[in-house]
Write an enzyme that holds these catalytic residues in place. Structure first.
Site, PDB file in Angstrom:
ATOM      1  N   LEU A 277      69.901  15.957  49.698  1.00 55.40           N
ATOM      2  CA  LEU A 277      68.677  15.590  50.499  1.00 55.40           C
ATOM      3  C   LEU A 277      68.321  16.856  51.173  1.00 55.40           C
ATOM      4  O   LEU A 277      68.952  17.839  51.207  1.00 55.40           O
ATOM      5  CB  LEU A 277      69.357  14.695  51.465  1.00 55.40           C
ATOM      6  CG  LEU A 277      69.851  13.096  51.087  1.00 55.40           C
ATOM      7  CD1 LEU A 277      70.188  12.359  52.381  1.00 55.40           C
ATOM      8  CD2 LEU A 277      68.557  12.525  50.699  1.00 55.40           C
TER       9      LEU A 277
ATOM     10  N   GLU B  57      65.780  31.476  53.555  1.00 59.47           N
ATOM     11  CA  GLU B  57      66.247  31.606  52.084  1.00 59.47           C
ATOM     12  C   GLU B  57      66.103  30.448  51.444  1.00 59.47           C
ATOM     13  O   GLU B  57      65.758  30.239  50.087  1.00 59.47           O
ATOM     14  CB  GLU B  57      67.618  32.419  52.122  1.00 59.47           C
ATOM     15  CG  GLU B  57      67.573  33.681  52.358  1.00 59.47           C
ATOM     16  CD  GLU B  57      67.888  34.064  54.021  1.00 59.47           C
ATOM     17  OE1 GLU B  57      68.326  35.205  54.122  1.00 59.47           O
ATOM     18  OE2 GLU B  57      67.763  33.148  54.789  1.00 59.47           O
TER      19      GLU B  57
END
Length: 668
Positions: A125, A414
């Site tokens: 998810l 990131e």
């Protein structure tokens, strides 16, 4: 919220119910799956695929199609049902019946490399939202290069409550809002149910306010009101910002006993409840049978996209031949012929200049040469541009108002950066690369893993690769990360020892069209060991002899990256003691292990002493040199001190390597 019974069925309902019952029947037949989302979101999907989305099932890879990402990948039967109903030829009713079976085109979660019409693999998810951001970025970047008459499409994503709970959703939302990705539209299946129960047991975030704070337009609609859904989508298309549409739905819509409950999320309804649901929704067709009126309606909607596709083809055909060829080359993913010359040129410069250079700086030098030759490359960094050296000379930064640049400031995001690069690669037409500290590859790992699973060309420049970064200490010093990255199937991990190898590794990464790459680069300066500047790419062998022994080898030293020069020093010490010693540079475990066994054995050799050295843990090395070889490396976290002191403190020295080789010779 709307509530429709068998007495008030509309043509829209028939189309939506076709999705619901294909999903119900497939999950029941598999005795596994998630019927709740397809049942609850069927109205959203029906409006999107019959009224809004630009696509042509007969040309699944038409470049200017709209993209749809099912971020809530567990609801895969929603998408498989739509693909079958809309006329995607390979998604047959037999494949629907084979849901979740080995070798089917309908695996448990959507896999883009298995099924045409699936834009990206989803399941973890949050990944889908961030991947969709990358697709929307790619659309803007390519439109800036080729014009809106060639590139002009939207990216839609369907997200669940769980998608919005994941932290990556915030990174993605921030980035998309900042860049004003107005052609990105996320539909939130707001059913307020999680696996454990109501979402209220674990969160109370006002999601619309959260996204609005990140620069998004927002709207809230009844997710079972097709007119409201359509109006919200049309308004979103007209917005100058990305849009989040909260579609309030009932999970398991139509199920008399399970609708609105977590019980319908991830389990079959059961035969009795299926009968009751058919009665409640007025669906008399037996399992896996779509009534003619519903199927015809869907097929007509699918066929309607042909006109848009043909109009685009006519516009594209009118463009100059050279421009068409360049666009087609980029979308196909083939590299320009100029790349090889650029690689040779940077090798020649490195050999001419000589001197010690950090491989992160070597990488910057390579980029200065290759980005003009490969204009589809789009770089970036997670707020470490000056440290990662990923911005080539003359590269222009992308801004919210100008996407003609080729460098993206991702910020300290990131994970979102890695997933966005996946979306850019999946979109086609671009080769994304970005920089970050290697230790923070942990933050990127789920997205890197998906890139490897999908076989997408995404390039991660990971710098500050060992205790060699020095004073920042163990929080920033990678120790286990090389092994962790090498453990990911289909990820190419390369750790060059100097500028020549760095150029070769960049060439390999660009030529690797079916897998991502990680370039592992040093902060500290490294001497130039390779003095050949030809078109031959030695690094592509994965491992090769970089220093020959003075006679029949008694010791073989194996190293990667910054430790290759250390191994060369150790070899000189051993040679001075009368021990003929060779050094093998291992640029990539993966490339080496792909070679035939006989070739590998020749490279490893039969010297009685074998020592491997790498400023990391041993894990993975036994597959290369065998379990009997000695290893000089790390067995703990690092420390804060200058790099040279750390290498001495942890015993990663030429003297220690030589000593271990002599120990082995004494025991032979």
């Amino acid at each position: 919220m709307s509530s429709r019974t068998s007495d008030s069925v509309t043509s829209h309902d028939r189309l939506a119910n076709a999705i619901r019952f294909l999903a119900i029947d497939a999950v029941e037949a598999a005795n596994s799956g998630h019927p709740g989302l397809p049942m609850g979101a069927a109205d959203i999907a029906t409006v999107l695929f019959t009224k809004v989305l630009k696509y042509d099932p007969s040309r699944p890879f038409w470049p200017d199609r709209d993209r749809f990402v099912l971020s809530a990948g567990h609801g895969s039967m929603l998408l498989y049902s739509v693909l079958h109903l809309a006329g995607y030829e390979k998604v047959t009713i037999d494949e629907i019946k084979r849901f979740r079976q080995l070798g089917s085109l309908t695996p448990g979660h959507p896999e883009n490399f298995v099924t045409e019409g699936i834009e990206t693999t989803t399941g973890p998810l949050g990944q889908g939202i961030a991947t969709a951001v990358g697709m929307a970025m790619a659309e803007r970047l390519l439109a800036a290069r080729f014009g809106s008459d060639v590139v002009d499409h939207y990216t839609y994503a369907l997200a669940s409550d769980g998608d919005l709970m994941e932290g990556i959703s915030q990174e993605a939302a921030d980035l998309a809002g900042h860049l004003k990705l107005s052609k990105l539209i996320v539909m939130w299946d707001d059913n307020k149910i999680s696996i454990d129960g109501p979402t209220s047991i674990s969160g109370s975030t006002n999601q619309l306010a959260r996204f609005a704070a990140s620069g998004w337009a927002t709207a809230a609609v009844d997710g079972h009101d097709p007119e409201a859904i359509l109006a919200a989508l049309e308004a979103a298309k007209a917005s100058d910002r990305p849009t989040l549409i909260a579609c309030r739905t009932t999970i398991g819509f139509g199920s008399p006993k399970k609708a609105g409950s977590e019980k319908v999320h991830g389990s079959p309804l059961g035969a009795e409840e299926i009968v009751a649901t058919r009665a409640a929704l007025g669906w008399e067709a037996p399992a896996f049978v779509v009534p003619e009126d519903a199927l015809n309606g869907w097929r007509a909607a699918g066929a309607a996209g042909r006109a848009a596709r043909e109009a685009w083809e006519a516009r594209f055909a009118a463009r100059p031949a050279e421009e068409r060829a360049e666009f087609e080359r980029r979308v196909a993913g083939t590299l320009p012929a100029a790349l090889e010359g650029a690689i040779v040129a940077v090798k020649e410069k490195a050999v001419k200049d000589g001197g010690a250079v950090a491989t992160r700086k070597s990488s910057e030098m390579v980029l200065d040469f290759i980005t003009p030759a490969v204009p589809e490359m789009v770089g970036g960094s997670a707020d470490l541009t000056g440290s990662n050296n990923t911005k080539a000379k003359g590269a222009k930064s992308v801004t919210p108002d100008d996407f003609s640049g080729s460098f993206i400031h991702y910020g300290v995001r990131e994970h979102g950066m890695a997933a966005a690069m996946n979306g850019m690669a999946l979109h086609k037409g671009l080769i994304p690369f970005s920089g970050g500290f290697m230790v923070f590859s942990d933050y990127c790992r789920p997205a890197i893993r998906l890139a490897a699973l999908m076989g997408e060309r995404v390039i991660h420049v990971l710098t500050h690769d060992s205790i060699g970064l020095g004073e920042d200490g163990p929080t920033h010093q990678p120790v286990e990360h090389l092994a962790a990255l090498r453990a990911i199937p289909n990820l190419l991990v390369m750790r060059p020892c100097d500028t020549v190898e760095t150029a070769e590794c960049w060439q390999i990464a660009l030529q690797s069209t079916d897998r991502p790459s990680a370039l592992i680069l040093s902060r500290q300066n490294l001497p130039l060991l390779r003095t050949d500047a030809t078109a031959v790419n030695r690094s592509a062998e994965g491992a090769y002899e970089i220093l020959a022994a003075s006679g029949p080898a008694q010791a073989s030293l194996f190293a990667t990256g910054s430790e290759v020069s250390l191994a060369v020093e150790a070899a000189k010490l051993l040679e001075a003691q009368g021990v003929p010693t060779r050094v093998v540079s291992i640029s990539s475990f993966e490339l080496f292990l792909e070679r035939p066994a006989a070739e590998r054995a020749k490279v490893i050799g039969d010297a009685p002493a074998k020592v491997a050295v790498e400023a990391a843990i041993r894990m993975g090395w036994d597959a290369i040199v065998g379990s009997n070889a000695a290893f000089v490396g790390m067995t703990s976290f690092g420390a804060s001190a200058p790099a040279k002191e750390l290498y001495a403190h942890f015993g990663i020295t030429a003297q220690q390597v030589a000593a271990r080789a002599l120990d082995q010779l004494r025991q032979a």
